[in-house]
Each structure stands twice: as structure tokens, then as C-alpha cells.
Design a protein around this motif. Structure first.
Motif, PDB file in Angstrom:
ATOM      1  N   GLU A 187       0.819  -1.214   0.000  1.00 47.30           N
ATOM      2  CA  GLU A 187       0.000   0.000   0.000  1.00 47.30           C
ATOM      3  C   GLU A 187       0.850   1.260   0.000  1.00 47.30           C
ATOM      4  OE1 GLU A 187      -2.381   1.704   3.504  1.00 47.30           O
ATOM      5  OE2 GLU A 187      -3.880   0.525   2.399  1.00 47.30           O
ATOM      6  N   LYS A 188       1.973   1.252   0.733  1.00 51.08           N
ATOM      7  CA  LYS A 188       2.844   2.422   0.819  1.00 51.08           C
ATOM      8  C   LYS A 188       3.344   2.830  -0.570  1.00 51.08           C
ATOM      9  CE  LYS A 188       7.177   3.925   2.997  1.00 51.08           C
ATOM     10  NZ  LYS A 188       8.027   3.999   1.808  1.00 51.08           N
ATOM     11  N   VAL A 189       3.786   1.830  -1.344  1.00 48.49           N
ATOM     12  CA  VAL A 189       4.300   2.107  -2.695  1.00 48.49           C
ATOM     13  C   VAL A 189       3.157   2.573  -3.605  1.00 48.49           C
ATOM     14  CG1 VAL A 189       5.442   1.098  -4.718  1.00 48.49           C
ATOM     15  CG2 VAL A 189       6.176   0.461  -2.399  1.00 48.49           C
ATOM     16  N   GLN A 190       2.005   1.955  -3.470  1.00 45.73           N
ATOM     17  CA  GLN A 190       0.854   2.352  -4.292  1.00 45.73           C
ATOM     18  C   GLN A 190       0.465   3.800  -4.016  1.00 45.73           C
ATOM     19  OE1 GLN A 190      -1.914  -0.662  -3.102  1.00 45.73           O
ATOM     20  NE2 GLN A 190      -0.958  -2.273  -4.340  1.00 45.73           N
ATOM     21  N   PHE A 191       0.496   4.203  -2.751  1.00 46.42           N
ATOM     22  CA  PHE A 191       0.205   5.593  -2.412  1.00 46.42           C
ATOM     23  C   PHE A 191       1.263   6.530  -3.005  1.00 46.42           C
ATOM     24  CE2 PHE A 191      -2.782   4.705   1.267  1.00 46.42           C
ATOM     25  CZ  PHE A 191      -3.824   5.434   0.731  1.00 46.42           C
ATOM     26  N   GLU A 192       2.533   6.106  -2.984  1.00 43.55           N
ATOM     27  CA  GLU A 192       3.596   6.946  -3.545  1.00 43.55           C
ATOM     28  C   GLU A 192       3.342   7.217  -5.026  1.00 43.55           C
ATOM     29  OE1 GLU A 192       7.189   4.873  -2.671  1.00 43.55           O
ATOM     30  OE2 GLU A 192       7.235   5.484  -0.555  1.00 43.55           O
ATOM     31  N   ILE A 193       2.838   6.219  -5.734  1.00 42.30           N
ATOM     32  CA  ILE A 193       2.531   6.387  -7.159  1.00 42.30           C
ATOM     33  C   ILE A 193       1.390   7.395  -7.329  1.00 42.30           C
ATOM     34  CG2 ILE A 193       1.699   5.210  -9.237  1.00 42.30           C
ATOM     35  CD1 ILE A 193       2.906   2.599  -7.950  1.00 42.30           C
ATOM     36  N   ILE A 194       0.316   7.196  -6.574  1.00 45.11           N
ATOM     37  CA  ILE A 194      -0.842   8.090  -6.664  1.00 45.11           C
ATOM     38  C   ILE A 194      -0.454   9.508  -6.274  1.00 45.11           C
ATOM     39  CG2 ILE A 194      -3.119   8.586  -5.688  1.00 45.11           C
ATOM     40  CD1 ILE A 194      -3.501   5.535  -5.444  1.00 45.11           C
ATOM     41  N   ASP A 195       0.347   9.643  -5.199  1.00 44.09           N
ATOM     42  CA  ASP A 195       0.724  10.971  -4.714  1.00 44.09           C
ATOM     43  C   ASP A 195       1.652  11.699  -5.676  1.00 44.09           C
ATOM     44  OD1 ASP A 195      -0.767  10.998  -2.355  1.00 44.09           O
ATOM     45  OD2 ASP A 195       0.734   9.829  -1.286  1.00 44.09           O
ATOM     46  N   ALA A 196       2.462  10.952  -6.421  1.00 48.30           N
ATOM     47  CA  ALA A 196       3.320  11.589  -7.422  1.00 48.30           C
ATOM     48  C   ALA A 196       2.474  12.238  -8.508  1.00 48.30           C
ATOM     49  CB  ALA A 196       4.267  10.554  -8.029  1.00 48.30           C
ATOM     50  N   ILE A 197       1.429  11.537  -8.946  1.00 50.76           N
ATOM     51  CA  ILE A 197       0.539  12.082  -9.972  1.00 50.76           C
ATOM     52  C   ILE A 197      -0.317  13.207  -9.393  1.00 50.76           C
ATOM     53  CG2 ILE A 197      -1.404  11.504 -11.491  1.00 50.76           C
ATOM     54  CD1 ILE A 197      -0.155   8.670 -11.655  1.00 50.76           C
ATOM     55  N   ALA A 198      -0.698  13.066  -8.127  1.00 48.93           N
ATOM     56  CA  ALA A 198      -1.536  14.087  -7.474  1.00 48.93           C
ATOM     57  C   ALA A 198      -0.733  15.314  -7.055  1.00 48.93           C
ATOM     58  CB  ALA A 198      -2.218  13.475  -6.251  1.00 48.93           C
ATOM     59  N   ASP A 199       0.583  15.239  -7.189  1.00 50.47           N
ATOM     60  CA  ASP A 199       1.474  16.336  -6.758  1.00 50.47           C
ATOM     61  C   ASP A 199       1.238  16.649  -5.272  1.00 50.47           C
ATOM     62  OD1 ASP A 199       3.464  18.228  -7.023  1.00 50.47           O
ATOM     63  OD2 ASP A 199       2.111  19.811  -7.678  1.00 50.47           O
ATOM     64  N   ASN A 200       1.228  15.600  -4.495  1.00 51.67           N
ATOM     65  CA  ASN A 200       0.923  15.714  -3.065  1.00 51.67           C
ATOM     66  C   ASN A 200       2.164  15.822  -2.179  1.00 51.67           C
ATOM     67  OD1 ASN A 200      -1.803  15.904  -2.406  1.00 51.67           O
ATOM     68  ND2 ASN A 200      -2.168  13.710  -2.649  1.00 51.67           N
ATOM     69  N   GLN A 201       3.356  15.781  -2.787  1.00 49.34           N
ATOM     70  CA  GLN A 201       4.573  15.653  -1.979  1.00 49.34           C
ATOM     71  C   GLN A 201       4.706  16.762  -0.936  1.00 49.34           C
ATOM     72  OE1 GLN A 201       4.343  15.175  -5.190  1.00 49.34           O
ATOM     73  NE2 GLN A 201       5.476  13.354  -5.804  1.00 49.34           N
ATOM     74  N   GLU A 202       4.521  18.013  -1.341  1.00 49.70           N
ATOM     75  CA  GLU A 202       4.673  19.133  -0.408  1.00 49.70           C
ATOM     76  C   GLU A 202       3.612  19.074   0.696  1.00 49.70           C
ATOM     77  OE1 GLU A 202       7.026  21.435  -0.164  1.00 49.70           O
ATOM     78  OE2 GLU A 202       8.099  20.436  -1.789  1.00 49.70           O
ATOM     79  N   HIS A 203       2.395  18.719   0.319  1.00 51.64           N
ATOM     80  CA  HIS A 203       1.315  18.618   1.301  1.00 51.64           C
ATOM     81  C   HIS A 203       1.608  17.506   2.317  1.00 51.64           C
ATOM     82  CE1 HIS A 203      -1.025  21.371  -1.126  1.00 51.64           C
ATOM     83  NE2 HIS A 203      -0.833  20.602  -2.179  1.00 51.64           N
ATOM     84  N   ILE A 204       2.157  16.398   1.827  1.00 54.33           N
ATOM     85  CA  ILE A 204       2.473  15.280   2.723  1.00 54.33           C
ATOM     86  C   ILE A 204       3.613  15.651   3.666  1.00 54.33           C
ATOM     87  CG2 ILE A 204       3.423  12.930   2.785  1.00 54.33           C
ATOM     88  CD1 ILE A 204       1.738  12.320   0.304  1.00 54.33           C
ATOM     89  N   LEU A 205       4.609  16.401   3.167  1.00 46.84           N
ATOM     90  CA  LEU A 205       5.704  16.854   4.038  1.00 46.84           C
ATOM     91  C   LEU A 205       5.169  17.751   5.154  1.00 46.84           C
ATOM     92  CD1 LEU A 205       8.558  17.619   1.460  1.00 46.84           C
ATOM     93  CD2 LEU A 205       8.474  15.746   3.119  1.00 46.84           C
TER      94      LEU A 205
END
Length: 550
Positions: free
Chosen positions: A138-156
Motif C-alpha cells: 500500500e505504501k508504494v501504491q500511495f507513492e505512485i498516486i501521490d506523485a501524480i496528485a502532486d501531493n509531496q509538499e502537502h504530505i511533508l
């Protein structure tokens, strides 16, 4: 991108320096020839742990050095944050000493492995067969979705706040535990404190009370002795004071005859004055003396209270009792402070919960919006890879748990064929299907990632023929935006590279060595022909190899 790799005294490699170019590069070689050694050496440069077994010659140190062109990747902030010299061509060097210790350098500045690992995240992604299995997590699957969602800054931002939230929760739990433990003792401590407060203890009062008690308890004896002393001192004809005055009068008559007599006069004069003062003091003491049974009883009661408190608290002075009283007062005060801290932390936690919920809500919204995009892109790529009926079902549900990347739970389901039910990737996807899905994922992420270099280590497992050809085309297309390496056994993929390296192993006497060589066009035809037909290269294989390369 990586431009040069130098290896000295590592595993089966005595000495090797190889230059790399941008675009798509192929690495081939027989099983056991040393492809894993190249990756292992590169892994050391990227911060993996080393041991003495890595050394080819145990008497000499191992040195691995990699040059990276990083001018286009906005890494200056990383170098400034870690107090490192920035160079567009950055050099990372790793040394393993014969003692087993290792050292790491970035542009000749010593660094620890953590700094090396942090920098490597911006430089290279080495994809192994093991990582293909991680796609089911699940962790890797979320990383894929978050990369497309441009969620990195929000997650940090979320993770930073979550860290504070967990810290506050931990402090609150400790305070609540401390409060519960203190509450058990508080009633008894309050009783002890009340006893001491009522006693109204003062420093030095025990000695004063004991002295007063002795006076009052022996008032008759004291008065008798003082009166007798006064009588002896002041008797009219034979009293001490009268006799001293007589001696003084006599000496006055002869004082002028000699300094010696004058000194005696001065001394008897001083003695007379002192004795006269003593007599007056005795008179005052006598006048103050009187029998007071009530006062004696009060003093006795206070002393008994002090003695009882000293026995209870196992001390021997009033000052020690006062210290205990102060400690008990602080304990009571501390409990009040704990209650204040609990309130402050509770308020802080509630505020963080509101912010965490807002942040995780935003992350959830962007994830949900990105799912159709990811599904469509995956389906499109996998259709070209021989999976025309592939379907994905990704359900993102909000939970009440604060995970490291938000509050979402993910169900990532897959179906490869018409008429089959959706199932979890790790349960229903074959090895070949997992390889193709992973390649599709990497191809999609390449559109969103700024990562300079991606290395595929046998991602072609379980595929062949036209599917392998299409996988090669996808990797070639990816190399338009980033540096791609593919370690492969398939000629269809090998033929797509712009540069082709071969790993080989040779035995010289008692020594076995691996080497990596950039193939010429002619050598490349032979290598691919050999991949097609084995050690005996046929004309058909040569023609097929030329056709693949063209």
C-alpha cells in the motif's frame, strides 16, 4: 545523470573506469558475469553499508567514485543545507579500508552515510525484481498516486505536523500517568504539609525554646544562685565590689611613683568597671526571673511537637523540617502545574487535529482526483504491452487513523482478463504481468519526476517476443526525459539502447576478474546475435540482430 563510474579493488573488479552518456543504455552479460557487482558498487556510492568482504585484495583499500551531472536538478539547496561545496559535476567517492572501516566524500568533503543516502534519492532509482514485488504494498501504491496528485509538499507539511502531534500525545500520556501517580500520594503529602504549616517552624527556634525551657524549669535554683552571687558581690563591708574599690583607692596613692603601679591601677580600674557591670547584669537577670508554669507548658508542648515531627520525618533539626515543608509545597504546586500543562497540551493537540484533518482532507481530495488519470495511463500503456483487457480499481477511503502519509486506506485491485473478478495485485498478477505493470508505473512517474537516472535490473522477467519489444520502446521513450539503464537478457530490449555495455568474466591464472566494456556497432551485432541463438552464432541470428538494431 551519472557520467563516469570508477571502481578499484571491489569484488571481482581490480580496476575499471567507464563513461556513460544520456539517453538509453543497455547492460548485458551472462549470468554470474558480474552485473550484480556493478550494481553493488553503485549501491555503495549511494550510501549502502559495506563490509570487508567487498574487497578483492584484502590488503588494499577499495575505492568507488561516481561523477554526476546535476546542473538541471535544482540541488543547490541540499548542498547549502548540508554545508557542502556545490559543483555542477558532483563527485561522490566511497572508500573501504583494509581495516573494514569506510569513508564517504561528496566533492571531497567527508560525509556520513545518511547524507549520502539523502543525496542519492535525488540522483538514481535502481529498480530491482524485489521492487516489483513492492508494488503490491500500500505504501508504494500511495507513492505512485501521490506523485501524480502532486501531493509531496502537502504530505511533508502533514508529516511535520504529525510528528508534533505524536510528540504532544506522548508528553500528555506521560503527564497523565504522572498525575495519576501523584494523586495517590497527594492526600498523604497534604496531611504532612498541613502538620508542618500548623507548627509554624522557624529556623533556630528549637535552640531558643530549649534554652527558655531550661530557665523556666530551673527558675528557683537559678534565682537562688544569682541572689547569692549578688550578695557576695555587694555586701556593704566585705563584698567583692567594696573590696575592689578599696584596692583601687590604695593603688591611686602610689600610681604616680612608678609606671608599674600605674598599670596595676589601670587594671584594677578595668576590673572594677567589669565587675560592676556583671553585678548590674546579675541584678537584671534576677529581676526578670519569675515562676511561670503556663509558659513552661507552652514551650514544652512546642518542643514535643518539634521532636515528634523530627522523629516522623527522620531528621534532627528544624531547618531540615523546613526543607521538607518546602519540598511538599513544591510537590503540591507541581501537581497544579501538571494540570496546567495537561490543559495546554490538550488544547495544542486539538488544534493540531483540526489542521491534520484539513491537510489530510486536501491530500485525499487530490488522490481521488488522480485515480482516473493513473488508471487511464496504466491501461493505455499496458494495452500496448499485450494486456488489452486489463482493468484497475482503486478505492481510497478516509479513516480515523493518522497514518504517515495521511488518513487514507487504499484498495488497489487488478484484473487482467475479461470475466475475471478484481483481486489484489500480489494474489492475482503473474510475474510477467507484474513486470509490465511496474514498467508502466515507472513510465508514468517519469512524466512527473525530476529524477535524473533510472536503472532497470531485469524488469523484463516473464516476458518475451513482441511484448519485450514494446517494453524496450517504452524505456526508449522514457530516455527522452531521463537517463535510462536496462540490465536485460532479452535481445528485443537490448537492441533499443543508444549505448550497449557488456559485463564479462575472465580467468587469468588463479585470478578471476569482471569487466564492463562499451561495445562497438559490430560487437553489438554479435552480442545480440548470441543472445538470440546462444554460443553458436548462426547467419540467421546475425541477420535477426541487424534487423533488430535497425
Amino acid at each position: 545523470m551519472i557520467t563516469t563510474l570508477s571502481i578499484k579493488n571491489y569484488a571481482l573488479i581490480e580496476k575499471l573506469t567507464i563513461d556513460f552518456s544520456k539517453g538509453f543504455s543497455i547492460i548485458t552479460g551472462e549470468t554470474g558475469a558480474g552485473k550484480s557487482i556493478i550494481l553493488g558498487a553503485l549501491g555503495l556510492v549511494l550510501g549502502k553499508r559495506a563490509d570487508l568482504s567487498s574487497l578483492k585484495n584484502k590488503e588494499e583499500k577499495c575505492v568507488i567514485e561516481a561523477h554526476f551531472e546535476i546542473s538541471k536538478y535544482n540541488l543547490l539547496p541540499f548542498f547549502e543545507a548540508n554545508d557542502l561545496d556545490y559543483e555542477d559535476e558532483t563527485i561522490i567517492r566511497r572508500e573501504i579500508l583494509s581495516s573494514g572501516k569506510s569513508r564517504a566524500f561528496i566533492n571531497d568533503s567527508p560525509v556520513n552515510l545518511q547524507e549520502l543516502q539523502e543525496l542519492s534519492l535525488f540522483l538514481i532509482d535502481i529498480h530491482s525484481q524485489h521492487q516489483t514485488q513492492e508494488l503490491s504494498e500500500e505504501k508504494v501504491q500511495f507513492e505512485i498516486i501521490d506523485a501524480i496528485a502532486d501531493n509531496q509538499e502537502h504530505i511533508l507539511d502533514y508529516q511535520a505536523l504529525l510528528k508534533g502531534y505524536k510528540s504532544d500525545k506522548s508528553k500528555l500520556n506521560s503527564l497523565l500517568k504522572k498525575q495519576a501517580e501523584s494523586a495517590k500520594e497527594q492526600e498523604y503529602n497534604t496531611f504532612l504539609l498541613d502538620e508542618l504549616v500548623v507548627a509554624q517552624l522557624k529556623s533556630g527556634e528549637q535552640e531558643t525554646l530549649e534554652a527558655d525551657f531550661e530557665k523556666l524549669n530551673n527558675v528557683e535554683i537559678i534565682k537562688e544562685s544569682i541572689d547569692k552571687s549578688l550578695a557576695i558581690a555587694n555586701e556593704e563591708q566585705i563584698g567583692v565590689l567594696h573590696n575592689l574599690k578599696e584596692i583601687k583607692t590604695s593603688l591611686q596613692k602610689i600610681a604616680s611613683f612608678s609606671p608599674e603601679y600605674n598599670v596595676l591601677l589601670e587594671r584594677i580600674t578595668s576590673l572594677t568597671i567589669e565587675f560592676d557591670d556583671i553585678s548590674d547584669e546579675l541584678t537584671r537577670c534576677s529581676e526578670k526571673l519569675f515562676n511561670d508554669p503556663e509558659q513552661l507548658e507552652l514551650i514544652n508542648q512546642k518542643l514535643q511537637l518539634i521532636y515528634n515531627l523530627q522523629k516522623k520525618h527522620q531528621v534532627s533539626s528544624v531547618d531540615e523540617l523546613i526543607q521538607i515543608q518546602t519540598k511538599l509545597e513544591n510537590s503540591v504546586l507541581e501537581l497544579g502545574n501538571i494540570e496546567e500543562e495537561i490543559k495546554t497540551l490538550t488544547d495544542s493537540i486539538q488544534q493540531k487535529i483540526i489542521t491534520l484533518d484539513n491537510l489530510s482532507g486536501g491530500i485525499h481530495k487530490k488522490r481521488v482526483e488522480s485515480v482516473p488519470v493513473l488508471t487511464q495511463k496504466l491501461t493505455t500503456i499496458l494495452e500496448t504491452l499485450g494486456m488489452p483487457n486489463v482493468r484497475f480499481k482503486m478505492e481510497i477511503n478516509n479513516s480515523s487513523t493518522y497514518f504517515e502519509n495521511g488518513k487514507d486506506e487504499l484498495e488497489f485491485l487488478f484484473s487482467a482478463n475479461k470475466g475475471t473478478d478484481f483481486g489484489l495485485l500480489k494474489k492475482v498478477a503473474s510475474g510477467g504481468e507484474m513486470s509490465r505493470i511496474m514498467l508502466a508505473v515507472k513510465a508514468i512517474l517519469a512524466q512527473y519526476s525530476k529524477l535524473p537516472t533510472l536503472i532497470f535490473d531485469e524488469i523484463d522477467t516473464g516476458v518475451s517476443g513482441e511484448i519485450a519489444n514494446r517494453m524496450g520502446e517504452i524505456m526508449k521513450e522514457m530516455s527522452q526525459k531521463m537517463q535510462i539503464f536496462a540490465i536485460t537478457h532479452l535481445p528485443q530490449i537490448a537492441s533499443k539502447g543508444m549505448a550497449h555495455f557488456k559485463v564479462s568474466k575472465s580467468t587469468i591464472g588463479e585470478d578471476t576478474q569482471s569487466e564492463l566494456k562499451l561495445l562497438s556497432n559490430e560487437e553489438r551485432v554479435i552480442e545480440i546475435a548470441q543472445m538470440l541463438s546462444g554460443n553458436v552464432i548462426t547467419d540467421s541470428a546475425l541477420n535477426h540482430a541487424k534487423a533488430l538494431l535497425n
